[in-house]
Motif scaffolding. Structure first.
Motif, mmCIF file in Angstrom:
data_model
loop_
_atom_site.group_PDB
_atom_site.id
_atom_site.type_symbol
_atom_site.label_atom_id
_atom_site.label_comp_id
_atom_site.label_asym_id
_atom_site.label_seq_id
_atom_site.Cartn_x
_atom_site.Cartn_y
_atom_site.Cartn_z
ATOM 1 N N PRO A 91 37.116 36.078 22.271
ATOM 2 C CA PRO A 91 36.972 35.279 23.580
ATOM 3 C C PRO A 91 35.350 35.429 24.072
ATOM 4 C CG PRO A 91 38.705 37.096 23.818
ATOM 5 C CD PRO A 91 38.023 37.378 22.323
ATOM 6 N N LEU A 92 35.241 34.337 24.482
ATOM 7 C CA LEU A 92 33.730 34.471 25.000
ATOM 8 C C LEU A 92 33.503 34.913 26.498
ATOM 9 C CD1 LEU A 92 32.659 30.839 23.862
ATOM 10 C CD2 LEU A 92 32.028 32.927 22.662
ATOM 11 N N SER A 93 34.624 35.003 27.086
ATOM 12 C CA SER A 93 34.647 35.541 28.503
ATOM 13 C C SER A 93 35.274 36.838 28.840
ATOM 14 C CB SER A 93 35.156 34.532 29.599
ATOM 15 O OG SER A 93 36.538 34.187 29.139
ATOM 16 N N TRP A 94 35.306 37.608 27.585
ATOM 17 C CA TRP A 94 36.115 38.929 27.804
ATOM 18 C C TRP A 94 35.190 39.648 28.717
ATOM 19 C CZ3 TRP A 94 34.873 44.141 27.032
ATOM 20 C CH2 TRP A 94 35.887 44.969 27.253
ATOM 21 N N HIS A 95 35.821 40.583 29.505
ATOM 22 C CA HIS A 95 35.238 41.681 30.335
ATOM 23 C C HIS A 95 36.199 42.743 30.516
ATOM 24 C CE1 HIS A 95 37.454 39.844 33.735
ATOM 25 N NE2 HIS A 95 37.107 38.738 33.347
ATOM 26 N N PRO A 96 35.896 43.844 30.720
ATOM 27 C CA PRO A 96 36.832 45.122 31.004
ATOM 28 C C PRO A 96 37.407 44.693 32.272
ATOM 29 C CG PRO A 96 34.473 45.747 31.519
ATOM 30 C CD PRO A 96 34.439 44.442 30.917
ATOM 31 N N TRP A 97 38.874 45.285 32.275
ATOM 32 C CA TRP A 97 39.591 44.824 33.549
ATOM 33 C C TRP A 97 39.721 46.198 34.333
ATOM 34 C CZ3 TRP A 97 40.851 45.578 28.418
ATOM 35 C CH2 TRP A 97 41.694 46.897 28.023
ATOM 36 N N PRO A 98 40.124 45.819 35.658
ATOM 37 C CA PRO A 98 40.226 46.981 36.552
ATOM 38 C C PRO A 98 41.371 47.806 36.244
ATOM 39 C CG PRO A 98 40.257 45.093 37.736
ATOM 40 C CD PRO A 98 40.282 44.662 36.316
ATOM 41 N N ALA A 99 41.066 49.268 36.030
ATOM 42 C CA ALA A 99 42.365 50.012 35.661
ATOM 43 C C ALA A 99 43.153 50.232 37.126
ATOM 44 C CB ALA A 99 41.749 51.450 35.419
ATOM 45 N N SER A 100 44.642 50.408 36.641
ATOM 46 C CA SER A 100 45.556 50.390 37.644
ATOM 47 C C SER A 100 45.508 51.669 38.290
ATOM 48 C CB SER A 100 46.719 50.049 36.965
ATOM 49 O OG SER A 100 47.241 48.860 36.463
ATOM 50 N N GLY A 101 45.326 51.748 39.465
ATOM 51 C CA GLY A 101 45.313 52.929 40.246
ATOM 52 C C GLY A 101 46.631 53.703 40.158
ATOM 53 N N PHE A 102 46.597 54.860 40.344
ATOM 54 C CA PHE A 102 47.801 55.599 40.499
ATOM 55 C C PHE A 102 47.751 56.935 41.277
ATOM 56 C CE2 PHE A 102 45.214 57.193 36.800
ATOM 57 C CZ PHE A 102 45.034 58.642 37.004
ATOM 58 N N GLY A 103 48.687 57.262 41.683
ATOM 59 C CA GLY A 103 49.004 58.660 42.596
ATOM 60 C C GLY A 103 49.996 59.409 42.113
ATOM 61 N N LEU A 104 49.744 60.382 41.503
ATOM 62 C CA LEU A 104 51.028 61.256 40.764
ATOM 63 C C LEU A 104 50.660 62.682 41.240
ATOM 64 C CD1 LEU A 104 50.851 59.311 37.270
ATOM 65 C CD2 LEU A 104 52.668 59.270 39.027
ATOM 66 N N PRO A 105 51.885 63.481 41.014
ATOM 67 C CA PRO A 105 51.788 64.929 41.363
ATOM 68 C C PRO A 105 51.228 65.677 40.015
ATOM 69 C CG PRO A 105 54.235 64.302 41.077
ATOM 70 C CD PRO A 105 53.293 63.005 40.994
ATOM 71 N N ASP A 106 50.576 67.015 40.476
ATOM 72 C CA ASP A 106 50.476 67.934 39.405
ATOM 73 C C ASP A 106 51.524 68.927 39.501
ATOM 74 O OD1 ASP A 106 49.808 69.570 41.795
ATOM 75 O OD2 ASP A 106 47.745 69.803 41.208
ATOM 76 N N HIS A 107 51.411 70.085 38.603
ATOM 77 C CA HIS A 107 52.482 71.126 38.676
ATOM 78 C C HIS A 107 52.615 71.710 39.944
ATOM 79 C CE1 HIS A 107 48.863 73.458 38.746
ATOM 80 N NE2 HIS A 107 49.368 74.264 38.844
ATOM 81 N N ALA A 108 51.655 71.608 40.992
ATOM 82 C CA ALA A 108 51.936 72.210 42.336
ATOM 83 C C ALA A 108 52.732 71.028 43.288
ATOM 84 C CB ALA A 108 50.714 72.878 42.920
ATOM 85 N N GLY A 109 52.708 70.033 42.993
ATOM 86 C CA GLY A 109 53.159 69.004 43.648
ATOM 87 C C GLY A 109 52.024 68.329 44.507
ATOM 88 N N ARG A 110 50.680 68.694 44.127
ATOM 89 C CA ARG A 110 49.610 67.833 44.809
ATOM 90 C C ARG A 110 49.328 66.452 44.193
ATOM 91 N NH1 ARG A 110 47.348 73.326 43.754
ATOM 92 N NH2 ARG A 110 46.903 72.500 41.942
ATOM 93 N N GLN A 111 49.170 65.565 44.892
ATOM 94 C CA GLN A 111 48.830 64.179 44.302
ATOM 95 C C GLN A 111 47.473 64.072 43.737
ATOM 96 O OE1 GLN A 111 50.959 61.088 44.573
ATOM 97 N NE2 GLN A 111 52.345 62.716 44.470
ATOM 98 N N THR A 112 47.303 63.585 42.628
ATOM 99 C CA THR A 112 46.150 63.159 42.041
ATOM 100 C C THR A 112 45.959 61.774 42.134
ATOM 101 O OG1 THR A 112 45.797 65.473 41.148
ATOM 102 C CG2 THR A 112 44.542 63.540 40.292
ATOM 103 N N THR A 113 44.804 60.930 42.436
ATOM 104 C CA THR A 113 44.664 59.520 42.396
ATOM 105 C C THR A 113 43.551 59.196 41.214
ATOM 106 O OG1 THR A 113 43.096 59.277 44.240
ATOM 107 C CG2 THR A 113 45.540 59.448 44.742
#
Length: 172
Positions: A44-66
């Motif tokens: 594709p002549l117009s290929w470019h990287p796409w924005p990564a989908s954001g996330f917010g998920l808990p770690d082992h202690a329940g703290r959110q990491t985004t």
């Protein structure tokens, strides 16, 4: 080819027969495809990287990491299927062993697993990290982020392994 044991044995036999130098027949030039187009004209002549989908998920202690908590530096995002998956654990152990090198290079690491929060410690222990893994392990048992990052097989109804590089601007 020269490093193969059979090649070394053949070199010795050729020497015993008085053949010096290379005894191998030179490879013929390839004529398999004619004129090759310039690489920049393919795809594709117009290929470019796409924005990564954001996330917010808990770690082992329940703290959110985004995803946003890693902004401004490159990130490797690893999707794994839990500590019962041998392939996943092999990959996580390899990255855990190299985590310091990634950190020195300014590259973040994060693992997103399909297991519940309470199983993240078992994964960390299996990687040799104990309750302090060398990079965040996050829980996504509902496969929400797996689906957003296309690490989910809708036909089979199961998560997939995945490894992504996200640049400092948040593009994958």
């Amino acid at each position: 080819l020269d490093a193969l044991p059979i090649a070394r044995r053949m070199d010795k036999i050729a020497g015993d027969f008085g053949i010096s130098g290379s005894w191998r027949k030179p490879a013929a030039p390839r004529a398999d495809s004619g004129i090759r187009p310039p690489m920049e004209t393919l795809g594709p002549l117009s290929w470019h990287p796409w924005p990564a989908s954001g996330f917010g998920l808990p770690d082992h202690a329940g703290r959110q990491t985004t995803l946003a908590s890693f902004s401004g530096r490159p990130l490797v995002v690893l999707f794994y299927l839990g500590h019962a998956c041998g392939h996943c654990m092999e990959q996580l152990k390899a990255f855990a062993g190299a985590a310091a090198d990634f950190e020195k290079a300014g590259i973040g690491l994060v693992g997103i697993g399909s297991e519940p929060v309470e199983d993240l410690v078992a994964t960390s222990n299996a990687c040799g990290g104990g309750d302090k893994p060398p990079f965040p392990l996050l829980s996504d048992p509902a496969f929400k982020v797996f689906r957003e990052w296309r690490c989910y097989d809708d036909f089979e109804g199961m998560g997939l392994h995945g490894a992504f590089q996200v640049d400092a601007r948040g593009f994958g």
